[in-house]
Design a protein around this motif. Sequence first.
Motif, PDB file in Angstrom:
ATOM      1  N   UNK A 165       0.789  -1.225   0.000  1.00  0.00           N
ATOM      2  CA  UNK A 165       0.000   0.000   0.000  1.00  0.00           C
ATOM      3  C   UNK A 165       0.816   1.267   0.000  1.00  0.00           C
ATOM      4  N   UNK A 166       2.147   1.165  -0.114  1.00  0.00           N
ATOM      5  CA  UNK A 166       3.003   2.358  -0.145  1.00  0.00           C
ATOM      6  C   UNK A 166       2.997   2.977  -1.546  1.00  0.00           C
ATOM      7  N   UNK A 167       3.036   4.310  -1.597  1.00  0.00           N
ATOM      8  CA  UNK A 167       2.905   5.047  -2.855  1.00  0.00           C
ATOM      9  C   UNK A 167       4.260   5.544  -3.351  1.00  0.00           C
ATOM     10  N   UNK A 168       4.433   5.539  -4.684  1.00  0.00           N
ATOM     11  CA  UNK A 168       5.681   5.960  -5.310  1.00  0.00           C
ATOM     12  C   UNK A 168       5.385   6.790  -6.555  1.00  0.00           C
ATOM     13  N   UNK A 169       6.189   7.812  -6.783  1.00  0.00           N
ATOM     14  CA  UNK A 169       6.112   8.565  -8.028  1.00  0.00           C
ATOM     15  C   UNK A 169       6.839   7.791  -9.120  1.00  0.00           C
ATOM     16  N   UNK A 170       6.154   7.550 -10.229  1.00  0.00           N
ATOM     17  CA  UNK A 170       6.750   6.828 -11.352  1.00  0.00           C
ATOM     18  C   UNK A 170       7.597   7.802 -12.168  1.00  0.00           C
ATOM     19  N   UNK A 171       8.869   7.894 -11.830  1.00  0.00           N
ATOM     20  CA  UNK A 171       9.763   8.860 -12.471  1.00  0.00           C
ATOM     21  C   UNK A 171      10.282   8.437 -13.820  1.00  0.00           C
ATOM     22  N   UNK A 172       9.882   7.250 -14.284  1.00  0.00           N
ATOM     23  CA  UNK A 172      10.369   6.785 -15.595  1.00  0.00           C
ATOM     24  C   UNK A 172       9.242   6.329 -16.518  1.00  0.00           C
ATOM     25  N   UNK A 173       7.987   6.610 -16.142  1.00  0.00           N
ATOM     26  CA  UNK A 173       6.849   6.148 -16.961  1.00  0.00           C
ATOM     27  C   UNK A 173       7.017   4.673 -17.291  1.00  0.00           C
ATOM     28  N   UNK A 174       7.310   3.881 -16.254  1.00  0.00           N
ATOM     29  CA  UNK A 174       7.740   2.489 -16.388  1.00  0.00           C
ATOM     30  C   UNK A 174       9.023   2.472 -17.211  1.00  0.00           C
ATOM     31  N   UNK A 175       9.043   1.831 -18.362  1.00  0.00           N
ATOM     32  CA  UNK A 175      10.249   1.860 -19.207  1.00  0.00           C
ATOM     33  C   UNK A 175      10.032   2.850 -20.351  1.00  0.00           C
ATOM     34  N   UNK A 176       9.924   4.137 -20.006  1.00  0.00           N
ATOM     35  CA  UNK A 176       9.830   5.229 -20.976  1.00  0.00           C
ATOM     36  C   UNK A 176       8.517   5.236 -21.759  1.00  0.00           C
ATOM     37  N   UNK A 177       7.496   4.484 -21.326  1.00  0.00           N
ATOM     38  CA  UNK A 177       6.393   4.338 -22.266  1.00  0.00           C
ATOM     39  C   UNK A 177       5.056   4.909 -21.838  1.00  0.00           C
ATOM     40  N   UNK A 178       4.791   5.104 -20.553  1.00  0.00           N
ATOM     41  CA  UNK A 178       3.437   5.470 -20.136  1.00  0.00           C
ATOM     42  C   UNK A 178       3.234   6.979 -20.268  1.00  0.00           C
ATOM     43  N   UNK A 179       3.219   7.473 -21.492  1.00  0.00           N
ATOM     44  CA  UNK A 179       3.194   8.910 -21.749  1.00  0.00           C
ATOM     45  C   UNK A 179       1.943   9.588 -21.207  1.00  0.00           C
ATOM     46  N   UNK A 180       0.788   8.941 -21.324  1.00  0.00           N
ATOM     47  CA  UNK A 180      -0.459   9.591 -20.878  1.00  0.00           C
ATOM     48  C   UNK A 180      -0.788   9.303 -19.424  1.00  0.00           C
ATOM     49  N   UNK A 181       0.084   8.588 -18.734  1.00  0.00           N
ATOM     50  CA  UNK A 181      -0.150   8.251 -17.340  1.00  0.00           C
ATOM     51  C   UNK A 181      -0.952   6.973 -17.185  1.00  0.00           C
ATOM     52  N   UNK A 182      -0.949   6.468 -15.973  1.00  0.00           N
ATOM     53  CA  UNK A 182      -1.605   5.191 -15.670  1.00  0.00           C
ATOM     54  C   UNK A 182      -3.104   5.381 -15.401  1.00  0.00           C
ATOM     55  N   UNK A 183      -3.848   4.286 -15.595  1.00  0.00           N
ATOM     56  CA  UNK A 183      -5.237   4.240 -15.171  1.00  0.00           C
ATOM     57  C   UNK A 183      -6.214   4.990 -16.056  1.00  0.00           C
ATOM     58  N   UNK A 184      -5.906   5.153 -17.323  1.00  0.00           N
ATOM     59  CA  UNK A 184      -6.803   5.857 -18.236  1.00  0.00           C
ATOM     60  C   UNK A 184      -7.976   4.948 -18.626  1.00  0.00           C
ATOM     61  N   UNK A 185      -9.142   5.282 -18.115  1.00  0.00           N
ATOM     62  CA  UNK A 185     -10.297   4.428 -18.378  1.00  0.00           C
ATOM     63  C   UNK A 185     -10.705   4.447 -19.848  1.00  0.00           C
ATOM     64  N   UNK A 186     -10.394   5.541 -20.572  1.00  0.00           N
ATOM     65  CA  UNK A 186     -10.731   5.597 -21.999  1.00  0.00           C
ATOM     66  C   UNK A 186     -10.058   4.470 -22.769  1.00  0.00           C
ATOM     67  N   UNK A 187      -8.808   4.181 -22.387  1.00  0.00           N
ATOM     68  CA  UNK A 187      -8.085   3.114 -23.074  1.00  0.00           C
ATOM     69  C   UNK A 187      -8.643   1.758 -22.671  1.00  0.00           C
TER      70      UNK A 187
END
Length: 408
Positions: A25-47
Amino acid sequence: MNTVTQGPKFVVSEAEGVWLWDDNGDRYLDGTASLWYCNVGHGRTEIADAVYRQISTLDAYTVYGDFANEPALQLSERLAAHAPVADPRVILTCGGGEAVDTAAKLARRYWAAQGQPERGHLISRTGGYHGLHGFGTSMIGMDRFRTGFGRLIEDTSVVAHDSVEALEEEILRVGPERVAAYFAEPIIGAGGVYAPPEGYFEGVAQLCRRYGILFIVDSVICGFARMGNWFGIERFGVRPDMIVFAKGVSSGYLPLGGVITSGEVAEPFWNRPGNPFVHGTTYAGHPTCCAAAMANLDILEREDLFTVSLEIETQLDSAVQTLADHPLVREVRSGVGVMAAVELTTEALEQRGITTSEVFTEARARGVVLRAIPHSLLISPPLIITWEQIDHLVSTLRAALDAVDQRH
């Protein structure tokens, strides 16, 4: 692997926006968009919704021969419309490494179709990363990824990443009549975030035209708004013969990549009967992956992340450059694209025995995930990151550097 087996695993359980949560349950800032790829951010329900709709209608089917599906056709047309390539055609793959191998094979096959089968040599740059498939491993500009695998593809060579003169010397050493293509990233990413010197790509493009060599841009990391445009190379005003893409095309929600090739390179295969490009993969053109990509591109355009990323680029540069005065830091590289590298000093790495992995671990313990390579910490956050989150990322990295400095 041996190191990982010695301790607990870092299990990522949830993600939203720029944030990750582990199984505690600990929170972290994703400073690398995983491996350079999550440009629009996580959890986009539209996708997620687009994936559900597509997989409920047509989950998957091959695109071999004359088979096609609407999402693959629509995505190819959309990418071609934005590609800085003359008369573009699109080959879809499942990821960046696969796309690099496709482009390398196509370059060699093109010259064979032109009656010049001896043109098989491929040139790349120091620090360049082109995936870890067969051709990518053979062309990679970092020795640690090449050693221990026996004989790789041998008609390859690597030149200094910042010198047009070095490239010409290598072309002349090999013989222009034997060189098929030159591969380069707009910004060297995984190799340490190195921007090209002023005029570099203009000089490369002229050189490739002079000697009749295919110029192939690897935009896997740099594309889809990370550099404020579609494929990164537009920042330098040149038109390559091929572009390799992946990662940000779907923001990693589903695996997808591809090659955009000029009409000239496609011509022998499209317009001459009995001359196929015998190559393909099972899941290329996967309709559900293409639907995810289309929804992702909708977000990029609707939220104008192309413009937003240019603002973030400036903010990140301003913030991360404040680390240049840290006693452990040799150099900070930033300012072109939403990416940065913080390189440690030779004294820290060699005399004091400090590792970038130590800094990475300290940053993660403080709630920020970065990427460690042997000499640098790499930063490439989602393009929706805010100024406050950038400040948190950089201040946390400084605290991690301080902790390691004090420990040694």
